[in-house]
Design an enzyme around this catalytic site. Structure first.
Site, PDB file in Angstrom:
ATOM      1  N   THR A 189       0.565  -1.293   0.096  1.00 25.47           N
ATOM      2  CA  THR A 189      -0.434   0.090  -0.518  1.00 25.47           C
ATOM      3  C   THR A 189       1.076   1.113   0.387  1.00 25.47           C
ATOM      4  O   THR A 189       1.677   1.594   0.948  1.00 25.47           O
ATOM      5  CB  THR A 189      -1.110  -0.080   1.020  1.00 25.47           C
ATOM      6  OG1 THR A 189       0.343  -0.134   2.538  1.00 25.47           O
ATOM      7  CG2 THR A 189      -1.768  -1.253   1.712  1.00 25.47           C
ATOM      8  N   GLU A 220       9.104  -2.082  11.915  1.00 22.15           N
ATOM      9  CA  GLU A 220      10.165  -0.755  11.757  1.00 22.15           C
ATOM     10  C   GLU A 220      11.382  -0.991  10.668  1.00 22.15           C
ATOM     11  O   GLU A 220      11.294  -0.318   9.558  1.00 22.15           O
ATOM     12  CB  GLU A 220      10.160  -0.386  12.694  1.00 22.15           C
ATOM     13  CG  GLU A 220      11.023   1.149  12.559  1.00 22.15           C
ATOM     14  CD  GLU A 220      12.419   0.742  12.667  1.00 22.15           C
ATOM     15  OE1 GLU A 220      13.084   2.543  12.207  1.00 22.15           O
ATOM     16  OE2 GLU A 220      13.161   0.288  12.786  1.00 22.15           O
ATOM     17  N   GLU A 221      12.090  -2.862  11.394  1.00 25.63           N
ATOM     18  CA  GLU A 221      13.094  -2.572  10.148  1.00 25.63           C
ATOM     19  C   GLU A 221      13.344  -3.144   8.565  1.00 25.63           C
ATOM     20  O   GLU A 221      13.658  -3.161   8.120  1.00 25.63           O
ATOM     21  CB  GLU A 221      13.228  -4.423  10.989  1.00 25.63           C
ATOM     22  CG  GLU A 221      14.118  -4.007  13.013  1.00 25.63           C
ATOM     23  CD  GLU A 221      15.277  -2.880  12.862  1.00 25.63           C
ATOM     24  OE1 GLU A 221      15.735  -2.006  11.632  1.00 25.63           O
ATOM     25  OE2 GLU A 221      15.653  -2.461  13.621  1.00 25.63           O
ATOM     26  N   GLU A 233       1.968   2.399   8.247  1.00 20.44           N
ATOM     27  CA  GLU A 233       0.521   1.672   8.382  1.00 20.44           C
ATOM     28  C   GLU A 233      -0.237   2.858   8.389  1.00 20.44           C
ATOM     29  O   GLU A 233      -1.337   3.108   8.518  1.00 20.44           O
ATOM     30  CB  GLU A 233       0.443   0.532   8.242  1.00 20.44           C
ATOM     31  CG  GLU A 233       1.208  -0.179   7.359  1.00 20.44           C
ATOM     32  CD  GLU A 233       0.496  -0.549   5.971  1.00 20.44           C
ATOM     33  OE1 GLU A 233       0.695  -0.029   5.398  1.00 20.44           O
ATOM     34  OE2 GLU A 233      -0.455  -1.788   6.043  1.00 20.44           O
ATOM     35  N   HIS A 255      22.618  -4.117  14.742  1.00 18.97           N
ATOM     36  CA  HIS A 255      21.996  -5.320  13.405  1.00 18.97           C
ATOM     37  C   HIS A 255      22.141  -5.849  13.710  1.00 18.97           C
ATOM     38  O   HIS A 255      22.645  -7.120  12.672  1.00 18.97           O
ATOM     39  CB  HIS A 255      21.466  -4.662  12.257  1.00 18.97           C
ATOM     40  CG  HIS A 255      20.349  -3.733  12.212  1.00 18.97           C
ATOM     41  ND1 HIS A 255      19.802  -3.095  11.207  1.00 18.97           N
ATOM     42  CD2 HIS A 255      19.932  -3.164  12.956  1.00 18.97           C
ATOM     43  CE1 HIS A 255      18.758  -2.387  11.444  1.00 18.97           C
ATOM     44  NE2 HIS A 255      18.689  -1.992  12.548  1.00 18.97           N
TER      45      HIS A 255
END
Lengths: 722, 722
Positions: A258, A404-405, A413, A530
């Site tokens: 979207t 989020e990652e 959204e 990360h």
């Protein structure tokens, strides 16, 4: 008789007085409704003191321990465990919020195949395989749920070719490399930094490169250190040799499904991140000419371009590098967890505070440091609400964003689904993602109108010195109005969940954390970022022992939150916005005016717009100064607050950047020109200067008009309302 | 002693009572501020009665006489004269507004060259020149300032070719004609109607047509009548044979210079309007095959396609038609005149009432009938303000727009300049352009949420019967909720200055006028429209003798204006909006569901969104019903009013229609599909059905998502605010 008369008069006077008292106080005056005091109430400073006193390091530490118990990558069972944690905390009878719930979105994600791991190999007489998992130093890192290092949204595929070294994978890097070598059919190894993750592959494809590797050079993350026998974690905060930064390799933010179109920002060729242990072996074996000095990293060898391929003298000799990538795209449900405290007087005004919940592995720093802080803030505020000693004037909404990652998906959204009501009602958005990168000093980025409340709060958080003073010491600037002050950053990028609030909704936002002493390290980011090493152990030993920086962030952010929610007059300062617009204008005049005039483009409308903004901001402040807001109709306070709240909305132009979906804020949109001035103008100017095309100079004119009109429109919202 | 004691007690009681009275009423109670009554005040019905009583036909008549004294095309001296009239009225010490001023915009206009008139000729042995000015029946029409009939924005140029008849100049008309004839190098004559003015040329160009003529067929405007000896004006309201409809031939609205791009909606080839007197001579001389029956007009000859060119038997024989067009594009200052009454309680809420001021010639009906009505409303309201007997709760802004005839330019510039503040603060926009097309019945178009206040006002305006009852008689529908009610139209087009408010700003709007009894005429519009015959004489003799319909419009519109400005709770009804969304949905299901399913596109999200809208609308109304708004905090009233005011804003999506600049309202955007359902869906469906392309079915899916998300977003603004 006289005495009697005097007594009579005195009695009469007393009776009259009693009557007056009864009449004045004793009869319920129907014209003084009970809500009158509520609507005039301002922020309660003693309550802020109470909040500051109750924010506690041990609670934050235990929050972090709980949140980092297992890896919690988006949509995994570990993620669901954190959803349950958030719900349990926010629904707690003693310390919870008014209400909390989950909201799910069906979103497009990308994962490696656990049954078919991605492989990178050098095949020749000697075989070398790139390590598929990071080396475990603690049991955490051995958890089977630790995801294999991979590049999310890299396409699956098989690529084979001679290796070349392409520095940071910027367009200029590939351009330079291609002047020496034919890149067709090669695999490029690049280091993190300089260009976005996905960009390293997007930039490579036009040169015929078939696959890309990326690693973190010890120069960029470890201040040059490499050895895990005594230098890297678990001996320090530095990244071990097998550590790999994961990440989303989609250039754009928001769910790819979207609004209804697939991104053009996805790598067109396979890409895979590897550790510097393996990168060392590959790069030091490369043949060809030596790369220039700016391309050299911390390895104890010369970084060559590649023959393409390896030196004939290396063990790999004529070998190809082969990539077998099995990533899969899947559509899954990702949850935001939402919690609210309903406002007493203006429930239809929202102060939103958020952070993402999902990590790549255990995510102790990213994002759980921020979530631990958020949970401590909600614990203290929730208890005051449950005890009945406080209810904010305005509603407070907490968001624990999912996915989020993968590209700020949960928050994007949310802003898409509730666009209209959020845009109409939101006072501000506060984002605390990584709460503590390092424990040296506060770092905050925000719209300039919020500088003042951030300063105020940071002055009130003290240990030996105030957060404010330490910040000013580490990073400052000289303001024409305020003299030497801490340097507030700008929210120009899309580095965390503030992006959709700033760029898509035009909501005044703050992003803050504790960060480095830059005299002590050159690391691009904290070294475990990360990787599988971003654990509770790492955070509590090397990032913030004692959790005092976490506490300082919680106190500062919570103080700001309460002021935004409770102040009768919103603590926004429009003149501080004017100062930054003037700064941007001065830069634009210095850099562009001469060439603009040569192309018959006048910068005068922009000058007029900025001057009008300054004038109207001052008039509004004068009007506020001359008002007795607590005693005037609450609709007058609301009117001024609406002017302040909606100021940033006036800078939105959905047609300003047709190529950048969701970027609408003409002052803070991302820019590639690297100039501290209006981003659309800077980028258009750089393009026109480089191409010399009339059509590109027309675009410069267009962007000058866009930004002038936006500033003029914003200025007109600050003028007297009629 | 007893008596004395009784007297003493009585005296004490009296004194006590006096004390109580003093205490209660005599001492200013600090907890009951003076503004308390103001903020709770609702609309004053007696004031509306007073307003209705004072609106007067003679004043309206004299307004019209003054405004139509000279031709007042945009930016001409006659236009400046009307600017001065507006300013003088609105600045009048006894009947003026709080403030009035002019705002100027530099805009792109198009005029014929008075020294070099446009010419259309047929050259052969016999020469025929098309009349350059309309025939004068009164001295008005002989005014040298009467502009030559022309097509604004037609390019200048010389075109010569054989004549063909292309019906209404629709794409299908040219397509059909091209199957018989090679149109390359021809001149096409077309009649008004069926396609937009500019479209007749835009549609022609791809077929190689080099010039276009356009005229008004007596069938379409005069109920077939043609003779000025006894049938047309000055004998009736019908258009004389030399009458020519002028107009803007730019397909888009707004100034072409801003926002910074030239329109693609301008005729690419010369086009010129002519009278039916000349069209008769040309068309009846055409050769070739007879055109089909739907192409035939009222002339007493067969309309042939053209050979191309004339019949060999006609006096023109083998002649070409030649067009010499000398239109000039000029950039000039056009003025809006703005006037305001400042609101007492909520000055930051605007009710806007407007009409354009510029005409093509004298413009008695278009637009001066509306301006005469506006001036009568401001006279009555202004006097009440000056007398101190009234000040509206909210601010009222009056706009006298410039250069509407060239493409709604003044109002569009205004909405662009003040986009942010208008979008944040505007309750509603009321547009009364042509106040009286004919004196049979009210006609109103509006957002459905305003149906209720329009009905209420129209019931209160009565002579023998109410405006409401007459309206219901002439045009009605059966509402599932309300039974038989007058038919409120939709603001789907861009026919007057409401366009920028509806489509660009998403402001709830109303457009109203008195109009025809359709059982008495088939005229497409009143026959003097945009001709030199639209004069005071014409209006007062044939459109509204006695000005009673003008008065009815002024009373109805003014009543609505006062209710919107003064009602404590805004008179918006969201359930009436839900009813129309359900109606649109039902149509979409009937027309599209089967084929959508065949293409694996689900209509369920749209159904869910509409159902959610209905539910939330009902909940909001229940909450309102259960509230005692006059006694609660004014911020609660404001909260609900903001939900009502901003409802239409939630339907905006600036990326919904990338090809239609300034069209953002997904429910009311213009559509070419001609279906009473969601316009983006209807147009995309028609295109996909016709092409069968997968990419076009993807666009159907896109528009279904756009409209579902917009309705869901709007619904969420109606839910409880937190």
């Amino acid at each position: 008789m006289i005495i009697k008369a005097v007594i009579g008069v005195l009695c009469a006077a007393v009776v009259l007085a009693i009557g007056i008292v009864i009449g004045h106080f004793g009869i319920n005056n129907s014209s003084a409704p009970s809500w009158l005091n509520d609507v005039a109430k301002d922020v309660d400073e003693s309550l802020i003191e109470k909040f500051l006193a109750e924010v506690d390091t041990i609670h934050i530490q235990e929050n972090l321990r709980e949140l980092t118990d297992v890896p919690h990558m988006a949509t995994t069972p570990g993620d669901e465990k954190t959803v349950q944690t958030m719900l349990r905390r926010w629904q707690d009878a003693d310390t919870g919020l008014d209400d909390a719930w989950r909201e799910e979105y069906n979103v497009y994600l990308s994962f490696p195949d656990p049954n078919n791991p991605n492989k990178v190999t050098v095949a020749n007489t000697v075989q070398h395989s790139i390590r598929e998992r990071e080396k475990a130093y603690t049991s955490d890192q051995d958890d089977p749920e630790v995801v294999q290092p991979y590049a999310a949204y890299s396409p699956a595929g098989h690529a084979k070719g001679k290796l070349v070294y392409a520095n940071q994978g910027k367009p200029s890097d590939y351009e330079q490399l291609s002047q020496t070598l034919n890149l067709t059919g090669t695999i490029a190894i690049t280091r993190y930094g300089g260009a976005g993750r996905g960009a390293k592959a997007i930039n490579a494809a036009p040169y015929g490169v078939v696959g890309v590797l990326v690693y973190t050079d010890p120069l960029d993350i470890n201040d040059g250190l490499m050895s895990d026998t005594n230098e890297t974690y678990p001996h320090s905060w530095y990244m071990p040799p097998s550590g790999v930064e994961r990440g989303s390799f989609n250039r754009d933010f928001g769910d790819l499904l979207t609004p209804f179109c697939l991104s053009l920002g996805i790598p067109p060729i396979p890409i895979q991140p590897i550790g510097f242990e393996d990168a060392y072996i590959l790069i030091c074996a490369l043949g060809g000419d030596a790369a220039p000095s700016e391309w050299q990293g911390a390895f104890n060898c010369t970084y060559n371009y590649g023959g393409p391929g390896f030196k004939p003298t290396s063990e790999f000799n004529n070998s190809d590098v082969k990539m077998d990538i099995y990533n899969k795209e899947v559509i899954k449900n990702s949850a935001n967890v939402m919690g609210v405290i309903r406002g007493s007087v203006e429930p239809d005004r929202y102060v939103i505070y958020g952070n993402h919940r999902d990590s790549w592995v255990h995510g102790a720093i990213d994002p759980s440091s921020g979530t631990s802080v958020m949970l401590e803030i909600t614990r203290v505020l929730g208890r005051m609400v449950k005890q009945g000693i406080w209810r904010p004037r305005r509603s407070i909404i907490f968001g624990s964003w999912g996915a989020e990652e993968f590209g700020l998906i949960g928050s994007a959204e949310y802003t898409e689904q509730y666009f209209a009501k959020l845009s109409e009602r939101t006072i501000a958005y506060i984002n605390v993602d990584i709460a503590v990168f390092a424990n040296a000093t506060l770092r905050a980025s925000a719209m300039p109108s919020l500088q003042n409340v951030i300063f105020k709060a940071s002055k009130e958080v003290k240990s030996s010195t105030s957060v404010y003073e330490a910040w000013k010491l580490h990073s400052n600037r000289t303001s024409p109005t305020h003299g030497v002050i801490p340097r507030l950053g700008y929210l120009t990028g899309a580095g965390s969940d503030y992006a959709a609030f700033v760029h898509y909704l035009g909501i005044s936002s703050i992003d803050m954390s504790y960060t480095y002493d830059r005299s002590k390290t050159n690391a691009r980011i904290y070294p475990a970022y990360h990787t599988a090493y971003d654990t509770f152990d790492y955070a509590s030993k090397y990032i913030d022992p004692g959790f005092v920086s976490h506490q300082a962030v919680a106190r500062t952010a919570g103080n700001i939150l309460i002021r935004l929610a409770d102040s009768l007059l919103l603590p926004f300062n429009c003149s501080d916005y004017a100062e930054i617009l003037e700064d941007y204008l001065n830069t634009a005049v210095t850099l562009y005016q001469q060439q603009l005039e040569a192309h018959k483009i006048s910068i005068e409308p922009l000058k007029r717009a900025v001057a009008m903004f300054r004038t109207n901001a001052q008039q509004l402040e004068k009007m506020i100064h001359n008002s007795d807001l607590a005693n005037e109709t609450p609709l007058k306070v609301r009117r001024i607050n609406d002017q302040l709240m909606l100021l940033d909305r006036a800078f939105l132009d959905p047609l300003a950047f047709p190529d950048k979906y969701a970027f609408r804020h003409v002052i803070w949109t991302s820019s590639s020109a690297g100039k501290a001035t209006f981003p659309g103008l800077a980028d258009a100017f750089a393009q026109a200067e480089s191409s010399g095309l009339d059509s590109d100079w027309d675009k410069v004119h267009y962007h000058l008009s866009v930004v002038s009109q936006a500033i003029e429109g914003a200025a007109s919202t600050l003028a007297d309302v009629i």
